[in-house]
Design a protein around this motif. Structure first.
Motif, short mmCIF file in Angstrom:
data_model
loop_
_atom_site.label_atom_id
_atom_site.label_comp_id
_atom_site.label_asym_id
_atom_site.label_seq_id
_atom_site.Cartn_x
_atom_site.Cartn_y
_atom_site.Cartn_z
N PRO A 37 11.22 -8.47 -4.02
CA PRO A 37 12.72 -9.32 -4.39
C PRO A 37 13.34 -9.24 -2.81
O PRO A 37 13.24 -8.57 -1.87
CB PRO A 37 13.16 -8.35 -5.30
N SER A 38 14.31 -10.30 -2.98
CA SER A 38 15.19 -10.53 -2.00
C SER A 38 16.27 -9.17 -1.66
O SER A 38 16.43 -8.56 -2.42
CB SER A 38 16.14 -11.72 -2.14
N GLY A 39 16.32 -8.91 -0.30
CA GLY A 39 17.07 -7.88 -0.07
C GLY A 39 16.63 -6.55 -0.29
O GLY A 39 17.14 -5.54 -0.18
N SER A 40 14.82 -6.34 -0.03
CA SER A 40 14.28 -5.19 -0.22
C SER A 40 13.07 -5.24 0.43
O SER A 40 12.68 -6.15 0.80
CB SER A 40 13.88 -4.81 -2.06
N GLY A 41 12.30 -4.22 0.14
CA GLY A 41 11.00 -4.20 0.74
C GLY A 41 9.91 -3.32 -0.05
O GLY A 41 10.52 -2.64 -1.08
N LYS A 42 8.74 -3.59 -0.19
CA LYS A 42 7.64 -3.10 -0.75
C LYS A 42 7.10 -2.07 -0.10
O LYS A 42 6.33 -2.31 1.05
CB LYS A 42 6.55 -3.98 -1.60
N VAL A 43 6.96 -0.61 -0.20
CA VAL A 43 6.45 0.36 0.46
C VAL A 43 5.20 0.83 -0.20
O VAL A 43 5.04 1.16 -1.47
CB VAL A 43 7.69 1.43 0.72
N PHE A 44 4.09 1.09 0.76
CA PHE A 44 3.06 1.34 0.31
C PHE A 44 2.61 2.64 1.13
O PHE A 44 2.61 2.67 2.51
CB PHE A 44 1.67 0.69 0.48
N GLU A 45 2.46 4.01 0.63
CA GLU A 45 2.26 5.31 1.08
C GLU A 45 0.85 5.32 1.48
O GLU A 45 -0.15 5.00 0.65
CB GLU A 45 2.72 6.50 0.18
N LEU A 46 0.42 5.27 2.61
CA LEU A 46 -0.99 5.32 3.29
C LEU A 46 -1.53 6.77 3.09
O LEU A 46 -0.67 7.73 3.71
CB LEU A 46 -0.86 4.83 4.40
N PRO A 47 -2.65 7.23 2.83
CA PRO A 47 -3.21 8.70 2.91
C PRO A 47 -3.32 9.10 4.33
O PRO A 47 -3.58 8.32 5.20
CB PRO A 47 -4.46 8.28 2.19
N SER A 48 -2.90 10.42 4.40
CA SER A 48 -3.09 11.16 5.70
C SER A 48 -4.19 11.04 6.08
O SER A 48 -4.25 11.25 7.46
CB SER A 48 -2.46 12.55 5.66
N GLU A 49 -5.21 11.04 5.67
CA GLU A 49 -6.65 11.05 6.06
C GLU A 49 -7.24 9.72 6.86
O GLU A 49 -7.96 9.58 7.50
CB GLU A 49 -7.68 11.16 4.99
N GLY A 50 -6.06 8.69 6.54
CA GLY A 50 -6.46 7.20 7.17
C GLY A 50 -6.66 7.41 8.76
O GLY A 50 -5.59 7.92 9.52
N GLU A 51 -7.82 6.78 8.99
CA GLU A 51 -7.86 6.62 10.74
C GLU A 51 -7.69 5.23 11.22
O GLU A 51 -7.25 4.93 12.55
CB GLU A 51 -9.03 7.42 11.09
N GLU A 52 -7.96 4.28 10.25
CA GLU A 52 -7.84 2.90 10.70
C GLU A 52 -7.22 2.25 9.64
O GLU A 52 -7.47 2.43 8.35
CB GLU A 52 -9.30 2.38 11.23
N ILE A 53 -6.54 0.93 10.13
CA ILE A 53 -6.09 0.23 9.20
C ILE A 53 -6.41 -1.30 9.42
O ILE A 53 -6.68 -1.66 10.50
CB ILE A 53 -4.61 0.15 9.00
N GLU A 54 -6.34 -1.99 8.19
CA GLU A 54 -6.86 -3.47 8.47
C GLU A 54 -6.05 -4.27 7.28
O GLU A 54 -5.98 -3.95 6.18
CB GLU A 54 -8.18 -3.77 8.18
N TYR A 55 -5.33 -5.22 7.62
CA TYR A 55 -4.50 -6.13 6.76
C TYR A 55 -4.49 -7.40 7.05
O TYR A 55 -4.33 -7.74 8.38
CB TYR A 55 -3.23 -5.36 6.62
#
Length: 165
Positions: A37-55
């Motif tokens: 929605p306008s004026g907001s953000g969508k937050v995703f909590e990423l696991p602490s075990e994560g070493e690499e990200i791809e998006y």
């Protein structure tokens, strides 16, 4: 002579055997349309075990992506989004890991995209939990919030090493 052949075969087997492990294990993924929605953000909590990200994130309008590596940074972000007019907000706000986030780039007239470099895996250098944010607010002055909600097509993966080391 047999010893050399054995060692060469053993070395080749070791390389081939560990090559499959190098891919890692996907421990978090999100694939689909995310409404922001306008004026907001969508937050995703990423696991602490994560070493690499791809998006890869795409929409028909401009947006921002942030990857915050500290709890204090995501709390500042959430506080700002909740109450932008608060005079106690810091003038300098955390922007997250610059190598992983930023402003979506205009590819065509109605297509903006943000992604990891060459849509490949990048190191996720966070000590503990990290936070991935799709933003449709005025958190930074570079991109203004759109009055209508964003419908961002997101393909997000977080990978942990599967090597026993």
């Amino acid at each position: 002579m047999r010893r050399r052949r054995f060692l060469a075969t053993a070395a080749t087997g070791t390389v081939v055997g560990t090559a499959g492990c190098m891919g890692g294990k996907v421990i978090f993924s999100k694939d689909g349309t995310i409404t922001v929605p306008s004026g907001s953000g969508k937050v995703f909590e990423l696991p602490s075990e994560g070493e690499e990200i791809e998006y890869t994130a795409r929409d028909d309008g401009p947006f921002m992506v942030y990857v915050f590596e500290r709890d204090s940074a995501i709390e500042t972000y959430r506080a700002y989004i909740k109450d932008r007019d608060n005079d106690d907000m810091p003038a300098k706000r955390p922007t997250g890991l610059d190598s992983l986030g930023g402003q979506a780039i205009k590819l065509q007239d109605d297509l903006y995209q943000s992604s990891t470099d060459e849509r490949a895996r990048e190191p996720l250098n966070a000590d503990g939990t990290a936070y991935f944010v799709l933003d449709n607010s005025n958190y930074e002055d570079t991109v203004s919030a759109r009055s209508d909600p964003l419908s961002i097509q997101l393909d997000l993966k977080v990978v942990a090493s599967s090597l026993p080391i």
